[in-house]
Design an enzyme around this catalytic site. Structure first.
Site, PDB file in Angstrom:
ATOM      1  CD  GLU A 223      -1.770   2.209   1.810  1.00 44.95           C
ATOM      2  OE1 GLU A 223      -1.302   3.116   1.083  1.00 44.95           O
ATOM      3  OE2 GLU A 223      -1.991   2.340   3.018  1.00 44.95           O
ATOM      4  CB  CYS A 257      -1.382   6.491   1.942  1.00 44.60           C
ATOM      5  SG  CYS A 257      -2.789   5.591   2.637  1.00 44.60           S
TER       6      CYS A 257
END
Length: 483
Positions: A223, A257
């Site tokens: 990720e 993120c």
């Protein structure tokens, strides 16, 4: 429960392998945890979170030198509890064996897919969400019947201490182990022969992690983030879009993120968007330096990086608008005002790397196709945000762009939906966790054929000129004559 599952590795060396070996041995002794065992582990994690939530929230606040308790509750604690609830509700169905169809030549047999745990899952936790990004993958791993090793972030030491205390109280050292240590420990951690490795972090480090995992042929879930764009259609109210983007960009001061990394607005509306964003941001954060609702930058090094990016943009001709409603002084703090950057060029660092902080470039575009082309000319992001009431154009965005996830008329919150997968694509990552896809990600889907007492192969096997084989082939070819 044992306290031995909290492990400080200093210096690195055989100790990590020993810890992993103990978990692997425990898995081999019990390779098929029952539904009841899995629910029990999820329930213990739930109990731990409920018991430690207030202390963990305080610890995160200390690590950031200022992060709103409400943000930690909203973005870290509640989504994990929601994930646990999801799996406890759906786990029996997810664990069920799936019947599959057989070709005619295997008539009389039965086929199914059997889902079994992979074994031991390694989880590398970043500093920006040191609870959610460690325990959310753990929820999926436990639901799938695995054991786990968690490497905490050295940049969030207070949170790491609380997580290790919580895990050691509610799990044995043969179920979940927490590893603390610096970057050298993390490097050795990623080299271990896990059955699956989850890493959350930057794309450059993700490449290093994947190379390390490749030595053991360890499958990875990466990720990695990237530059998540916002596209605002000309028909969408610019003030409304600005309000919604402010919500997501303001969370954790942009240290997410999936935070909006740059905004694309119709040419001619750049100034209007800037004005609307300043107004909306100032309403949410009327002060900054002493405002507990506005998060600090995690370290001085990260703050210096962001300041350097701002200065780089200015030096290369950008217009930078710092939003500081009460003209606060930030001396002695790690806080940084939100900055809007216009007149950007591709050689600026704010357009070359993931920003991960309170900086937001605003880029004009002429047509929707131009905006789509701009996004597609760059690395595939972890998230894409599109503002438009027209559903057909929304489908066009979905079909003609690639990203890990999408929000339409919203930002960031798709991560909190536990009934759908979360993960990147290409440079923004691979693999998923959350929901059904998370269960499958941490499971081995094993195809199984079971044959009964009737063995049709005896009728059609060699020598291959036998009549039954010819009849079978001719029959099958007639079936396949048309596509």
């Amino acid at each position: 429960m044992s306290v031995q599952n909290v492990v400080e590795i200093e210096p690195v060396g055989p100790a990590l392998s020993v810890v992993l070996g103990k978990l692997q041995a425990a898995y081999r002794a019990d390779p098929a945890p029952s539904y009841e065992q899995r629910v029990d582990r999820l329930s213990r994690l739930h109990a731990g979170l409920m018991e430690f939530k207030d202390k963990i929230i305080d610890a995160v606040d200390q690590d950031f030198d200022g992060r709103a308790h409400a943000e930690t509750m909203l973005a870290e604690i509640l989504p994990i509890l929601e994930g646990i609830r999801y799996y406890r509700k759906n786990l029996r169905k997810l664990m069920g064996q799936s019947k599959r169809h057989l070709p005619l030549m295997l008539m009389g047999a039965h086929a199914k897919v059997h889902y079994q745990p992979l074994g031991v899952v390694g989880i590398v936790v970043p500093w920006n969400f040191p609870v959610f990004l460690g325990l959310s993958p753990l929820v999926g791993a436990l639901a799938a019947g695995n054991r786990a090793m968690i490497k905490t972030s050295e940049f969030a030491p207070n949170t790491a201490d609380l997580l290790t205390e919580m895990i050691s109280k509610h799990f044995t050292d043969e179920e979940v182990v927490v590893i603390n240590g610096d970057v050298s420990v993390a490097t050795e951690f990623t080299k271990l022969p896990f059955d699956h490795l989850v890493f959350t972090g930057s794309t450059p480090v993700g490449r290093i992690v994947m190379r390390a995992a490749a030595e053991n042929l360890t499958p990875v879930t990466l990720e990695l983030g990237g530059k998540s764009p916002v596209i605002i259609h000309d028909d969408f109210e610019i003030e409304e879009a600005a309000k919604r983007v402010v919500f997501g960009k303001g969370l954790n001061a942009g240290q997410i993120c999936v935070s909006p990394d740059y905004v694309m607005v119709p040419r001619g509306k750049v100034d209007a968007f800037v004005a609307a964003f300043v107004k909306a941001f100032s309403h949410r954060y009327p002060t900054l330096a002493a405002n507990k609702d506005y998060t600090s930058i995690i370290t001085e090094r990260q703050r210096d990086r962001l300041v350097e990016n701002i200065e780089d943009a200015k030096a290369k001709g950008a217009t930078v608008t710092a939003i500081n409603p009460s003209n606060d002084s930030f001396e002695g703090t790690r806080k940084l005002p939100m900055h809007l950057v216009t007149d950007v060029t591709e050689d600026m660092r704010v357009m070359q790397e993931e920003i991960f902080g309170p900086i937001l470039p605003v880029i004009p575009y002429d047509t929707l196709d131009d905006a789509i082309a701009y996004v597609n000319d760059r690395d595939r992001p972890l998230a894409l945000y599109y503002f438009d009431w027209d559903k057909a154009r929304g489908e066009k965005i979905l079909n003609e762009t690639h990203s890990g996830g999408v929000c339409i008329n919203e930002v960031v919150t798709h991560v909190a939906v536990d009934d759908m997968p979360f993960g990147g694509v290409g440079p923004s990552g691979m693999g998923h966790y959350h929901g059904k896809e998370g269960f499958l990600n941490f499971s081995k889907a094993k195809g199984v054929v079971r044959k009964g007492k009737l063995d049709g192969n005896q009728c059609v096997g060699a020598p291959w000129d036998n009549k039954m084989f010819k009849l079978l082939v001719n029959f099958q070819l007639r079936r396949f004559r048309k596509p």
